[in-house]
Design a protein around this motif. Structure first.
Motif: not given
Length: 185
Positions: A84-90, A110-115, A117-118
């Motif tokens: 979650h914190d990584a998503s917010k930073e990205v 990868i970023f899109a999936r991470l964002l 997903g959170n």
């Protein structure tokens, strides 16, 4: 105001469509100057490709990888962000920016999936810049991967920096500066 650039790189557990990042580096260049960040992410190893982990030296560099390999912790080894914190930073670092990388679509997926997903939304500019294509255009022919591109334009890759997220992001930024400075003269 010009559109910011974010030089990006990820180290991942594979090349397939379900790959996951275990290290992210972002270098943002905007009207306020240049800033950079990098961090590790937790990684569920069940579906990871061991050879992909070896390329980025997961067992030597990632805090959890070092622990599993029986190695001592490195300084600043608490630099593992939650998903979650990584998503917010990205999202914060890439918002409204052009992503620049060696095959930036790889990282953007990868970023899109991470964002998503959170609970966040990919909000970078739709136009991505691939440094390998930029260098190919500069020379009028394909040159190869990141190392070949760096060598072709006279950028040196420091020992140990290759296949680290920040090392590769910095190499992309240096190549960009060399090629784009030549393009503006």
């Amino acid at each position: 105001m010009s559109i910011p650039l974010v030089f990006v790189d990820t180290e991942t557990d594979g090349l397939g469509p379900h790959r996951k990042a275990w290290e992210i580096a972002l270098i943002r260049r905007d009207d306020r100057g240049q800033t950079e960040t990098s961090f590790f992410l937790p990684l569920d190893l069940r579906d990871s490709d061991p050879s992909a982990l070896s390329i980025g030296r997961f067992w030597e560099r990632h805090p959890s990888g070092r622990k599993l390999a029986g190695l001592k912790a490195l300084p600043d080894s608490d630099n593992i962000m939650t998903q979650h914190d990584a998503s917010k930073e990205v999202m914060r670092w890439t918002f409204g920016a052009h992503l620049v990388g060696a095959i930036p679509s790889f990282d953007a997926e990868i970023f899109a999936r991470l964002l998503r997903g959170n609970g966040y939304l990919p909000s970078w500019h739709h136009r991505l810049y691939c440094i390998e294509s930029v260098v190919a255009g500069h020379f009028g022919r394909p040159v190869g991967g990141l190392r070949a591109c760096a060598e072709a334009v006279g950028v040196s890759v420091p020992d140990g920096a290759e296949h680290t997220a920040m090392g590769d992001a910095r190499t992309v930024a240096e190549i960009w500066d060399v090629v784009m400075a030549g393009a503006s003269t």
